[in-house]
Design an enzyme around this catalytic site. Sequence first.
Site, PDB file in Angstrom:
ATOM      1  N   HIS A 100     -32.604 -70.720  21.286  1.00 50.35           N
ATOM      2  CA  HIS A 100     -32.376 -71.330  19.980  1.00 50.35           C
ATOM      3  C   HIS A 100     -33.041 -70.445  18.915  1.00 50.35           C
ATOM      4  CE1 HIS A 100     -36.461 -72.838  19.736  1.00 50.35           C
ATOM      5  NE2 HIS A 100     -36.322 -73.685  20.747  1.00 50.35           N
TER       6      HIS A 100
ATOM      7  N   HIS B  33     -44.887 -82.052  23.746  1.00 49.18           N
ATOM      8  CA  HIS B  33     -43.700 -82.562  24.435  1.00 49.18           C
ATOM      9  C   HIS B  33     -43.547 -84.080  24.386  1.00 49.18           C
ATOM     10  CE1 HIS B  33     -44.293 -78.472  26.029  1.00 49.18           C
ATOM     11  NE2 HIS B  33     -42.983 -78.436  25.901  1.00 49.18           N
TER      12      HIS B  33
ATOM     13  N   CYS C 185     -48.825 -85.438  25.853  1.00 53.35           N
ATOM     14  CA  CYS C 185     -48.877 -84.066  25.375  1.00 53.35           C
ATOM     15  C   CYS C 185     -48.380 -84.068  23.923  1.00 53.35           C
ATOM     16  CB  CYS C 185     -47.971 -83.178  26.234  1.00 53.35           C
ATOM     17  SG  CYS C 185     -47.568 -81.623  25.423  1.00 53.35           S
TER      18      CYS C 185
ATOM     19  N   CYS D  44     -45.570 -77.632  29.110  1.00 53.90           N
ATOM     20  CA  CYS D  44     -46.424 -76.497  28.704  1.00 53.90           C
ATOM     21  C   CYS D  44     -46.717 -75.584  29.886  1.00 53.90           C
ATOM     22  CB  CYS D  44     -47.775 -76.985  28.170  1.00 53.90           C
ATOM     23  SG  CYS D  44     -47.706 -78.018  26.726  1.00 53.90           S
TER      24      CYS D  44
ATOM     25  N   LYS E 248     -33.588 -80.848  21.814  1.00 49.90           N
ATOM     26  CA  LYS E 248     -32.261 -81.230  22.271  1.00 49.90           C
ATOM     27  C   LYS E 248     -31.985 -82.694  22.008  1.00 49.90           C
ATOM     28  CE  LYS E 248     -31.385 -79.461  26.509  1.00 49.90           C
ATOM     29  NZ  LYS E 248     -30.622 -79.066  27.640  1.00 49.90           N
TER      30      LYS E 248
ATOM     31  N   HIS F 217     -36.644 -69.048  19.308  1.00 42.45           N
ATOM     32  CA  HIS F 217     -36.828 -67.902  20.210  1.00 42.45           C
ATOM     33  C   HIS F 217     -36.346 -66.615  19.547  1.00 42.45           C
ATOM     34  CE1 HIS F 217     -35.849 -71.334  23.079  1.00 42.45           C
ATOM     35  NE2 HIS F 217     -37.140 -71.123  23.230  1.00 42.45           N
TER      36      HIS F 217
ATOM     37  N   LYS G 222     -38.905 -81.243  14.279  1.00 42.38           N
ATOM     38  CA  LYS G 222     -39.060 -80.322  15.403  1.00 42.38           C
ATOM     39  C   LYS G 222     -37.678 -80.094  16.035  1.00 42.38           C
ATOM     40  CE  LYS G 222     -41.626 -79.956  19.700  1.00 42.38           C
ATOM     41  NZ  LYS G 222     -40.588 -79.994  20.721  1.00 42.38           N
TER      42      LYS G 222
ATOM     43  N   CYS H 268     -49.142 -80.603  32.529  1.00 41.93           N
ATOM     44  CA  CYS H 268     -47.958 -80.806  31.680  1.00 41.93           C
ATOM     45  C   CYS H 268     -46.929 -79.736  32.037  1.00 41.93           C
ATOM     46  CB  CYS H 268     -48.315 -80.712  30.191  1.00 41.93           C
ATOM     47  SG  CYS H 268     -46.841 -80.758  29.152  1.00 41.93           S
TER      48      CYS H 268
END
Length: 500
Positions: free
Chosen positions: A21, A150, A147, A133, A301, A24, A298, A130
């Site tokens: 995405h 996430h 977390c 991570c 998906k 990245h 954020k 996690c």
Amino acid sequence: MATQKRFYLTTPIYYVNDKPHIGHIYTTVVADVIARFHRLKGEEVFFATGTDENSQKNVQAAEKQGEKDIQAYVDRMSTRWRQTFHTLGFTNTDFIRTTEERHKKGVEKFFKAVLEKGDIYTGTYEGWYCTGCEAFVTDSDLTEGKCPIHKTIPEKIKEKNYFFKLTKYRELLLAHIEQHPEFIQPNARRNEIIRYIQDFMTDVSISRQSLKWGIPLPTDPSQVLYVWFDALLNYLTIIGYGTDEARFAKYWPADLHLVGKDIIKFHCALWPAMLMSAGVALPKRVFAHGYFTINGEKMSKSLGNVIDPEELANRYGIDAIRYHLLREIKFGEDGDFSVTRLQERYENDLANELGNLLHRVLAMTEKYCVGKIPSGTPTSFEQEWRSYEDNMEALNFFSILDGIWEIIRKANQSINEEKPWVLAKEQSNRLSGVLYQLLEKVYLVSWMLLPLMPETAKKIWTQLGLNPVTEEQKLITRLPQLPSEGTTVAKGEPLFPKLI
Ligand code: MSP
């Protein structure tokens, strides 16, 4: 003969639990800009990137898709990442996959060195993990038991593991950071890491007993290596550690590791300690950039707001995306990625300001100078070029683009003020000098844009009547001068056509 200066830079290697995405792509765009800049200076650049394949995240993603053959899944996904990077024109020298044999060989060698140093012991890990991570986390890392990145409750695990004596390196790490202020940038991150090393760092488990997917521990194949221990080693294995020592010696230590701010603990504490343990030199600099959100939220998906960089590139072109990513936030800070803003920048900064400048200057050269570069006195842009180079070294892309657009705006403004069409009517002998200076500015801008927006720079050269291939070969220690009088310009398609 003096040896050619080398520059080795890396991006993190990416998990293949999904397609790339825009977040990245951000890290990779920045790396590509830096790589192109150092090539421009005549250095021999090694630009490393790749995929992090031994992660549990990848296993979960494969299972979600009903794929039982994890290797087949990571093969497919890694190919997809590589293709996207190719489509987007990234100039990485190599692309490493952590399931490759060359990587495994290097990992084995490194593990043995750490073992021989006496830095590995067995113990029991009991606590949180996690998977998002890929990290062993403590209560203090969690927010209301979850977390914070996430938003998931980590897994509780208890297993026999092999541990790395990370705390043994506490003082050495602090001393290194103290003596090398440039090692961790920006400064806020450096302070964060110092606090972590002083107050929170513990020994870390470097194996997982309950997992099947990963690199087996050379000394105990019933366990797989902790994925971060394996992944960090990509920075060594891609240049030959464990398989081609001469090549490795040629490029290591890395000049720059680019990372997102979420993964600095791994890169600035665990990684240098691992290297100290194995007796390998430390990288020179780690730069942590900020995070992109999408319209304030954020990217995820489940929110359905993940932006596909290829779709975006099809509509706006890769250079517009590069421009927007680098201009929208100061490198190192967080920011928002809004397609509306991208569209505005495309129409205003790119089409109206840059595109129009080129168009106007070439149209006037055609009309008033029979389409040939007129005679003029070359201007020295030494100072502009020096500050451009300084900003590049400091990874200050925001200021660079600001500076370039200042030149573009002033050039547009000077057309309005000088009114070459009036000079032409009056048959003023100032006309050719005015046009020469405008062409010079366009040429200066094209060189400054080369690492940042390479397609645009080359299109400008073509329209200036220059050959982009020979032009790019002019490795520059100082800025080239506008070609001499008489070169025929060739006004072409708009640089940034109207969007339909
Ligand atoms: N596999 C690890 C890195 C191992 S390196 C030895 C990993 N992979 S990742 O795919 O999750 O992230 C790779 C990089 O992308 C990180 O630097 C991360 O910060 C960056 N980004 C992921 N999402 C991002 C944004 N939304 N914005 C900016 N960068 C982002 O971590």
